[in-house]
Design an enzyme around this catalytic site. Structure first.
Site, PDB file in Angstrom:
ATOM      1  N   HIS B 255       0.833  -1.207   0.000  1.00 28.04           N
ATOM      2  CA  HIS B 255       0.000   0.000   0.000  1.00 28.04           C
ATOM      3  C   HIS B 255       0.876   1.269   0.000  1.00 28.04           C
ATOM      4  O   HIS B 255       0.707   2.160  -0.835  1.00 28.04           O
ATOM      5  CB  HIS B 255      -0.901  -0.029   1.245  1.00 28.04           C
ATOM      6  CG  HIS B 255      -1.793   1.162   1.376  1.00 28.04           C
ATOM      7  ND1 HIS B 255      -3.106   1.157   0.984  1.00 28.04           N
ATOM      8  CD2 HIS B 255      -1.561   2.406   1.854  1.00 28.04           C
ATOM      9  CE1 HIS B 255      -3.648   2.351   1.208  1.00 28.04           C
ATOM     10  NE2 HIS B 255      -2.715   3.124   1.749  1.00 28.04           N
ATOM     11  N   GLU B 256       1.821   1.316   0.925  1.00 29.14           N
ATOM     12  CA  GLU B 256       2.668   2.516   1.014  1.00 29.14           C
ATOM     13  C   GLU B 256       3.575   2.642  -0.201  1.00 29.14           C
ATOM     14  O   GLU B 256       3.904   3.752  -0.623  1.00 29.14           O
ATOM     15  CB  GLU B 256       3.472   2.509   2.316  1.00 29.14           C
ATOM     16  CG  GLU B 256       2.632   2.492   3.588  1.00 29.14           C
ATOM     17  CD  GLU B 256       1.568   3.586   3.639  1.00 29.14           C
ATOM     18  OE1 GLU B 256       1.759   4.649   3.008  1.00 29.14           O
ATOM     19  OE2 GLU B 256       0.522   3.371   4.289  1.00 29.14           O
ATOM     20  N   HIS B 259       1.788   4.622  -2.775  1.00 28.85           N
ATOM     21  CA  HIS B 259       1.957   6.071  -2.562  1.00 28.85           C
ATOM     22  C   HIS B 259       3.338   6.529  -3.011  1.00 28.85           C
ATOM     23  O   HIS B 259       3.498   7.543  -3.703  1.00 28.85           O
ATOM     24  CB  HIS B 259       1.801   6.407  -1.072  1.00 28.85           C
ATOM     25  CG  HIS B 259       0.389   6.351  -0.566  1.00 28.85           C
ATOM     26  ND1 HIS B 259      -0.621   7.121  -1.077  1.00 28.85           N
ATOM     27  CD2 HIS B 259      -0.173   5.614   0.429  1.00 28.85           C
ATOM     28  CE1 HIS B 259      -1.752   6.883  -0.431  1.00 28.85           C
ATOM     29  NE2 HIS B 259      -1.517   5.965   0.495  1.00 28.85           N
ATOM     30  N   GLU B 285      -4.444   7.854  -3.033  1.00 33.08           N
ATOM     31  CA  GLU B 285      -4.993   6.612  -2.500  1.00 33.08           C
ATOM     32  C   GLU B 285      -5.371   5.654  -3.629  1.00 33.08           C
ATOM     33  O   GLU B 285      -5.332   4.429  -3.443  1.00 33.08           O
ATOM     34  CB  GLU B 285      -6.200   6.925  -1.616  1.00 33.08           C
ATOM     35  CG  GLU B 285      -6.640   5.787  -0.738  1.00 33.08           C
ATOM     36  CD  GLU B 285      -5.656   5.442   0.371  1.00 33.08           C
ATOM     37  OE1 GLU B 285      -4.681   6.201   0.597  1.00 33.08           O
ATOM     38  OE2 GLU B 285      -5.851   4.391   1.023  1.00 33.08           O
TER      39      GLU B 285
END
Lengths: 490, 490
Positions: B255-256, B259, B285
């Site tokens: 997820h990170e 980003h 996101e």
């Protein structure tokens, strides 16, 4: 609000921003991604420009003119703010910004050149640093004279190159004679074996706590060059390890704890003000050196450390505390300043002091630096530099523009000599605690008599008040001759 | 220099200072000594005051009036600078400074309250944050209306609370129905055993590289709440571990990385300009969620990950890739938003969206927050919150003043649904690469069609250009119903 209150409110934020800038330096040396070097240079330049603009803000000049200090501390605040203001007004903002950017880049290039042993790869950017620093020195010296003296004001206010040269001249023959005498004596035994890195770091943490480092307001990381960073509630140190030499890690840690304990020991009421920082590099170094050498390498403390080392590493070929004390203090041929023994350390400084003065005066060109370094080293130390990482590429200082900084290391030793003499007079049973690994009487005396004052008194004054004498080299030389005379049976 | 050039030179330093401020936030969450919290609050306040002064500097207004953009990128730069300028002019400098200070303190108090399970210990400072944020929202909304809409402009420019509510209203019944249907089906098998932390972190580093995270310009650390931080050449992420749940660590990391890859994928020419950052939180996101869910939790990729997990951890009680895929995507009762499955995730967001809108409008008081949270949770999820760390203390956002941020998570899911649909149309053999652990076709498509543009196009426009449709919730809902229908045999 009075002019003084307005000035202090403004200065408070300036000090907070300076802490941020310092923390970026910590970040760069410990955790920053390698690919961020160029961007970091731009970031550093941006915050340095902000700091420069604040320090030279005309409102500061106006407040300084109108402010009336209520007490001695307020007067000292104004003294320090005025020093920063006068300095900032003399240096053009563009030059300050360019210097921040170039030195940030130069630091990365220095590290790469050092790793590759490639002096030529470092010289172009060093040349640019020297050029910009000289330009800065000329701006600072305007009307008062010597470029190098103007630079010293940043690190040891009120001290000139000539004063330092006089002290060094008095020290040099005595140190050379002591060193020559030691060379004729049998060498102490060395530690044997490999020393597990994790165990070194554990013991180094224990020693940091033993010497009073408050890890609630600090932290320890690894870095190429050990350093201490920050003031107030966030004072961080770094250390390094070598598998065959645990003293490198342990005494680097104790050294940096000396710096950090000074910052952590300053009266909390001075936090984020000009008095909330160590008053000079020389006084700072007096704390790191007295922690490391007079206390940490003294006979009493090494007796206790010997037991801790045995617990941590098992057998390392030395069976008694006397031999261990001799090993800790062994005078040996070596190239690296930060690993040098107490006898030869100042010779390293004198070499750098003369070379950087010559770089600044223009008597020495960057292209001739390596030869000049190697020639001088051979003459002073009696053997030849084998590679650049052991010679002119060993220190980070010049890459980051710290010209005028080196001599403060030796001044720190001189100050530490004075403080050690006074502390022994004031605390007669000092050795008993140290022999139990309890350094609190020593660190407590230093905190009470020196550290807590922060920037309240100018450098020579705070040393004079704590030691009861005008600082000179006599106590240091007497201490060194007694200590090493005993170890080497002179 | 033209007015545009002068403005951009000024803005360049502002962006650099904003990077520094962001890095202080990273420092606070990863390496800062605990005792430095109060001082850090003062430091953050000082740099936020500098940033606020620069963003609202009258010269910026003057330059904006006189600047003529040479091309579309320059016009976009001016658009973003004007947005920042208008915002900064509306918020008094003292309020911005106070907010930075209070939120820094509140973050520390939130962490302590969360650890202690003590909501009451957090409420006074949260009340202060809410009061200050409402004051800020009123200043921002002056003349235009709704306080919460004004806050949304900080995170998702051009989107209103009413628009978001309309999307959420369309999603809610379909998600509730899907969830109810899943509940009637047998639960997939769970992973069994303990998962060594070091092995989790090693695999998580491998996955980060697999998804294209450039560690030369980044780093991975542990933190309580995973996050990504920074732009350009210094983009850092954090992760966390749980010994009984390796997916927590692995999918937090992916997820990170989504980003971070967005930031790292932006055209280098935009570095340290307003276009050199992700354009909105929702678009940000969309990248983290498509990396994590559509790619990372898809059947093709989990087939490959199953083999890597077996290599890293040995037997964990699941013998085939189908069962592993079901375990990765298991819909289960749970309290924590960041651990929620794709079906229930948006319900978490809707809860927070409604509560924070009510806090801002004054319809909900901070003292009633815990009850309101727990009541709504029980109604939406069907079971009761067991402790505050699983309830209203679970997220860092409100403590640091991020009101208006939560709904962008669900918008990101909506955007990710649109992008996934378009990507599958454009890259027909996508699954073949993913099944080999090669995500480069997917990440390359995203970089080419979305990430590289940075702030060039407004949020809805960049999603529209990449996906070829005006963004709405239909593709996401179709994707979720198909995926979970297959796994659960609906």
């Amino acid at each position: 609000m009075t002019a003084y209150d307005e000035l202090m409110a403004f200065q408070h934020d300036t000090e907070a921003l300076a802490q941020i800038s310092g923390r970026l330096g910590w970040d760069q040396e410990t955790v920053m991604p390698r690919g961020a070097v160029a961007q970091r240079g731009l970031e550093m330049a941006a915050i340095e420009a902000v700091l420069h603009a604040r320090r030279s803000d005309p409102r500061v000049g106006d407040w300084l003119e109108r402010a009336t200090p209520a007490d001695a501390a307020a007067a000292a605040q104004l003294r320090e703010i005025r020093r920063g203001y006068d300095r900032a007004r003399k240096v053009p903002g563009e030059l300050a910004k360019r210097l921040a950017q170039v030195t940030s880049e130069a630091q990365g290039k220095w590290a790469a050149a050092r790793a590759a042993g490639d002096v030529a790869a470092f010289l172009p950017v060093l040349d640019e640093v020297v050029r910009l620093k000289r330009e800065e020195g000329q701006a600072l010296a305007a009307g008062t004279g010597d470029v190098y003296d103007a630079m010293l004001e940043d690190y040891e206010p009120g001290t000139t190159g000539a004063q330092i040269a006089a002290i060094f001249d008095a020290m040099r023959p005595r140190l050379v004679a002591l060193r020559a005498a030691i060379r004729d004596r049998p060498a102490p035994k060395d530690l044997m074996g490999r020393f597990d890195e994790a165990a070194q770091l554990r013991l180094s943490h224990d020693l940091a706590r033993t010497f009073g480092y408050d890890l609630y307001r600090g932290r320890i990381d690894k870095a190429v060059h050990p350093f201490s960073s920050g003031s107030g509630a966030d004072v961080r140190i770094t250390t390094r390890t070598a598998e065959d030499d645990p003293f490198n890690c342990l005494y680097s840690t104790i050294h940096e704890v000396g710096h950090a304990a000074y910052e952590q020991g300053i009266d909390a009421g001075y936090a984020l003000t000009p008095l909330g920082r160590g008053v000079s590099m020389g006084v700072h170094e007096s704390q790191s050196r007295i922690y490391e050498n007079q206390i940490g390498r003294g006979r009493a403390f090494t007796g206790w450390l010997f037991g801790r080392m045995r617990e941590a590493f098992g057998d390392f070929g030395i069976d008694d505390a006397e031999a261990f004390h001799a090993a800790v203090n062994k005078v040996r041929d070596g190239f690296i300043r930060t690993e040098a023994d107490e006898v030869q350390y100042n010779l390293h400084i004198m070499l750098r002091f003369d070379l950087e003065r010559a770089l600044m005066s223009g008597d020495l060109q960057v292209g001739d630096l390596e030869t000049a370094w190697n020639d001088r080293f051979a003459a002073d130390f009696g053997y030849a530099v084998d590679r650049p990482a052991n010679g002119c590429l060993q220190d980070v200082h010049w890459s980051v523009g710290l010209f005028g900084y080196f001599p403060t290391y030796a001044l720190g030793n001189v100050y530490a000599g004075c403080l050690w003499e006074a502390m022994n007079g004031a605390v007669p049973d000092l050795g008993e605690g140290l022999a139990r690994g309890d350094v609190s009487a020593a660190t407590g005396w230093l905190r009470e008599n020196l550290q807590r004052h922060g920037g309240l008194y100018p450098p020579r004054e705070v040393i004079g008040r704590a030691s009861g004498r005008a600082p000179d080299e006599a106590p240091l030389l007497a201490y060194l001759e007694a200590k090493f005379g005993e170890i080497y049976g002179l």
